[in-house]
Motif scaffolding. Sequence first.
Motif, PDB file in Angstrom:
ATOM      1  N   ALA A  88     -11.532 -82.376-116.361  1.00  0.00           N
ATOM      2  CA  ALA A  88     -11.315 -83.000-117.663  1.00  0.00           C
ATOM      3  C   ALA A  88      -9.943 -83.665-117.674  1.00  0.00           C
ATOM      4  CB  ALA A  88     -11.396 -81.938-118.760  1.00  0.00           C
ATOM      5  N   GLY A  89      -9.796 -84.636-118.513  1.00  0.00           N
ATOM      6  CA  GLY A  89      -8.510 -85.313-118.627  1.00  0.00           C
ATOM      7  C   GLY A  89      -8.244 -86.250-117.467  1.00  0.00           C
ATOM      8  N   GLU A  90      -9.303 -86.778-116.890  1.00  0.00           N
ATOM      9  CA  GLU A  90      -9.182 -87.767-115.800  1.00  0.00           C
ATOM     10  C   GLU A  90      -8.520 -87.220-114.549  1.00  0.00           C
ATOM     11  OE1 GLU A  90     -10.807 -90.684-116.105  1.00  0.00           O
ATOM     12  OE2 GLU A  90     -11.365 -89.931-118.074  1.00  0.00           O
ATOM     13  N   ARG A  91      -8.516 -85.925-114.384  1.00  0.00           N
ATOM     14  CA  ARG A  91      -7.967 -85.320-113.167  1.00  0.00           C
ATOM     15  C   ARG A  91      -8.922 -85.587-112.005  1.00  0.00           C
ATOM     16  NH1 ARG A  91      -5.992 -79.154-112.166  1.00  0.00           N
ATOM     17  NH2 ARG A  91      -5.904 -79.316-109.899  1.00  0.00           N
ATOM     18  N   SER A  92      -8.434 -86.094-110.914  1.00  0.00           N
ATOM     19  CA  SER A  92      -9.267 -86.337-109.744  1.00  0.00           C
ATOM     20  C   SER A  92      -9.378 -85.046-108.944  1.00  0.00           C
ATOM     21  CB  SER A  92      -8.676 -87.444-108.873  1.00  0.00           C
ATOM     22  OG  SER A  92      -7.418 -87.055-108.376  1.00  0.00           O
ATOM     23  N   GLY A  93     -10.325 -85.000-108.017  1.00  0.00           N
ATOM     24  CA  GLY A  93     -10.445 -83.794-107.224  1.00  0.00           C
ATOM     25  C   GLY A  93     -11.638 -83.793-106.301  1.00  0.00           C
ATOM     26  N   ARG A  94     -11.971 -82.587-105.882  1.00  0.00           N
ATOM     27  CA  ARG A  94     -12.985 -82.406-104.851  1.00  0.00           C
ATOM     28  C   ARG A  94     -13.981 -81.321-105.254  1.00  0.00           C
ATOM     29  NH1 ARG A  94     -11.766 -80.895 -98.555  1.00  0.00           N
ATOM     30  NH2 ARG A  94     -13.941 -80.849 -97.996  1.00  0.00           N
ATOM     31  N   ILE A  95     -15.246 -81.586-104.958  1.00  0.00           N
ATOM     32  CA  ILE A  95     -16.321 -80.615-105.154  1.00  0.00           C
ATOM     33  C   ILE A  95     -16.974 -80.415-103.791  1.00  0.00           C
ATOM     34  CG2 ILE A  95     -18.525 -80.119-106.287  1.00  0.00           C
ATOM     35  CD1 ILE A  95     -17.598 -82.058-108.545  1.00  0.00           C
ATOM     36  N   VAL A  96     -17.129 -79.149-103.392  1.00  0.00           N
ATOM     37  CA  VAL A  96     -17.770 -78.821-102.117  1.00  0.00           C
ATOM     38  C   VAL A  96     -18.972 -77.934-102.411  1.00  0.00           C
ATOM     39  CG1 VAL A  96     -17.507 -77.725 -99.858  1.00  0.00           C
ATOM     40  CG2 VAL A  96     -15.564 -78.926-100.895  1.00  0.00           C
ATOM     41  N   VAL A  97     -20.144 -78.389-101.966  1.00  0.00           N
ATOM     42  CA  VAL A  97     -21.377 -77.622-102.131  1.00  0.00           C
ATOM     43  C   VAL A  97     -21.769 -77.108-100.754  1.00  0.00           C
ATOM     44  CG1 VAL A  97     -23.787 -77.667-102.873  1.00  0.00           C
ATOM     45  CG2 VAL A  97     -22.085 -79.055-104.086  1.00  0.00           C
ATOM     46  N   SER A  98     -21.890 -75.796-100.636  1.00  0.00           N
ATOM     47  CA  SER A  98     -22.245 -75.158 -99.362  1.00  0.00           C
ATOM     48  C   SER A  98     -23.564 -74.418 -99.511  1.00  0.00           C
ATOM     49  CB  SER A  98     -21.171 -74.151 -98.938  1.00  0.00           C
ATOM     50  OG  SER A  98     -19.922 -74.780 -98.821  1.00  0.00           O
ATOM     51  N   VAL A  99     -24.449 -74.622 -98.539  1.00  0.00           N
ATOM     52  CA  VAL A  99     -25.763 -73.987 -98.539  1.00  0.00           C
ATOM     53  C   VAL A  99     -25.870 -73.126 -97.285  1.00  0.00           C
ATOM     54  CG1 VAL A  99     -28.256 -74.395 -98.514  1.00  0.00           C
ATOM     55  CG2 VAL A  99     -26.755 -75.960 -99.766  1.00  0.00           C
ATOM     56  N   LYS A 100     -26.103 -71.835 -97.494  1.00  0.00           N
ATOM     57  CA  LYS A 100     -26.267 -70.903 -96.380  1.00  0.00           C
ATOM     58  C   LYS A 100     -27.497 -70.046 -96.646  1.00  0.00           C
ATOM     59  CE  LYS A 100     -21.330 -70.493 -95.633  1.00  0.00           C
ATOM     60  NZ  LYS A 100     -20.162 -69.647 -95.730  1.00  0.00           N
ATOM     61  N   GLY A 101     -28.207 -69.725 -95.597  1.00  0.00           N
ATOM     62  CA  GLY A 101     -29.355 -68.861 -95.774  1.00  0.00           C
ATOM     63  C   GLY A 101     -29.839 -68.276 -94.480  1.00  0.00           C
ATOM     64  N   ASP A 102     -30.378 -67.053 -94.580  1.00  0.00           N
ATOM     65  CA  ASP A 102     -31.018 -66.436 -93.436  1.00  0.00           C
ATOM     66  C   ASP A 102     -32.019 -65.407 -93.937  1.00  0.00           C
ATOM     67  OD1 ASP A 102     -29.713 -63.850 -93.787  1.00  0.00           O
ATOM     68  OD2 ASP A 102     -27.944 -64.720 -92.860  1.00  0.00           O
ATOM     69  N   GLU A 103     -32.804 -64.897 -93.009  1.00  0.00           N
ATOM     70  CA  GLU A 103     -33.898 -63.988 -93.365  1.00  0.00           C
ATOM     71  C   GLU A 103     -33.413 -62.619 -93.816  1.00  0.00           C
ATOM     72  OE1 GLU A 103     -36.572 -64.005 -90.061  1.00  0.00           O
ATOM     73  OE2 GLU A 103     -37.078 -66.112 -90.345  1.00  0.00           O
ATOM     74  N   GLU A 104     -32.160 -62.288 -93.578  1.00  0.00           N
ATOM     75  CA  GLU A 104     -31.633 -61.000 -94.010  1.00  0.00           C
ATOM     76  C   GLU A 104     -30.955 -61.066 -95.370  1.00  0.00           C
ATOM     77  OE1 GLU A 104     -29.202 -58.787 -91.327  1.00  0.00           O
ATOM     78  OE2 GLU A 104     -30.484 -59.288 -89.621  1.00  0.00           O
ATOM     79  N   ASP A 105     -30.078 -62.067 -95.544  1.00  0.00           N
ATOM     80  CA  ASP A 105     -29.266 -62.141 -96.758  1.00  0.00           C
ATOM     81  C   ASP A 105     -29.837 -63.058 -97.830  1.00  0.00           C
ATOM     82  OD1 ASP A 105     -27.336 -60.392 -95.691  1.00  0.00           O
ATOM     83  OD2 ASP A 105     -26.428 -62.052 -94.599  1.00  0.00           O
ATOM     84  N   GLY A 106     -30.799 -63.890 -97.488  1.00  0.00           N
ATOM     85  CA  GLY A 106     -31.352 -64.824 -98.451  1.00  0.00           C
ATOM     86  C   GLY A 106     -30.520 -66.085 -98.535  1.00  0.00           C
ATOM     87  N   LEU A 107     -30.584 -66.749 -99.660  1.00  0.00           N
ATOM     88  CA  LEU A 107     -29.916 -68.025 -99.866  1.00  0.00           C
ATOM     89  C   LEU A 107     -28.668 -67.845-100.719  1.00  0.00           C
ATOM     90  CD1 LEU A 107     -30.064 -71.206 -99.706  1.00  0.00           C
ATOM     91  CD2 LEU A 107     -31.202 -71.078-101.923  1.00  0.00           C
TER      92      LEU A 107
END
Length: 168
Positions: A88-107
């Motif tokens: 908010a307030g015109e602040r610039s920045g960064r968004i990081v979306v990470s996707v991890k998954g396996d048969e033991e821990d799920g998504l």
Amino acid sequence: MAALDEASGRLALVGRISRQLYDPSGSAQPLLPFLSVLCRDVVDASGRDDLTLTMQGDDRLLLQPDAAVPTALVVAEAVANAIEHGFAGERSGRIVVSVKGDEEDGLAVTIDDDGHGLAENFDENQSISLGLQIATSLARGHGGGFALERRGGTRATLTLPPHLLENS
């Protein structure tokens, strides 16, 4: 009137997600490429050109089709919240979306931003935010969870159980 506009926007998003995920065979689509397009759409719709979006994870990871739309809605909500509140307030920045998954821990899908961060006294259990309530409800409806935490910005985390993943 604002509540109706918000509800209308959410319904339009559900329709767009459903069309993007539709496969006549009913088979799962790779999750990361789909979320990449979706998150880019959310950032573009914000009109902000001062935000950097980074996607990371296994682009072969598949999610059961019935969990894909709720997952997409939660991720879209988290990215929209990062833009609205973190920058908010015109602040610039960064968004990081990470996707991890396996048969033991799920998504696990994490959405990190380097924005303002949550207020010191923020309590997600006491929040009246419609978006947070929807995200939490959608995650729990599939046996998972949704949480927010302060980490030099904000981290939103969606977790889903392993049985919702498909072998690629």
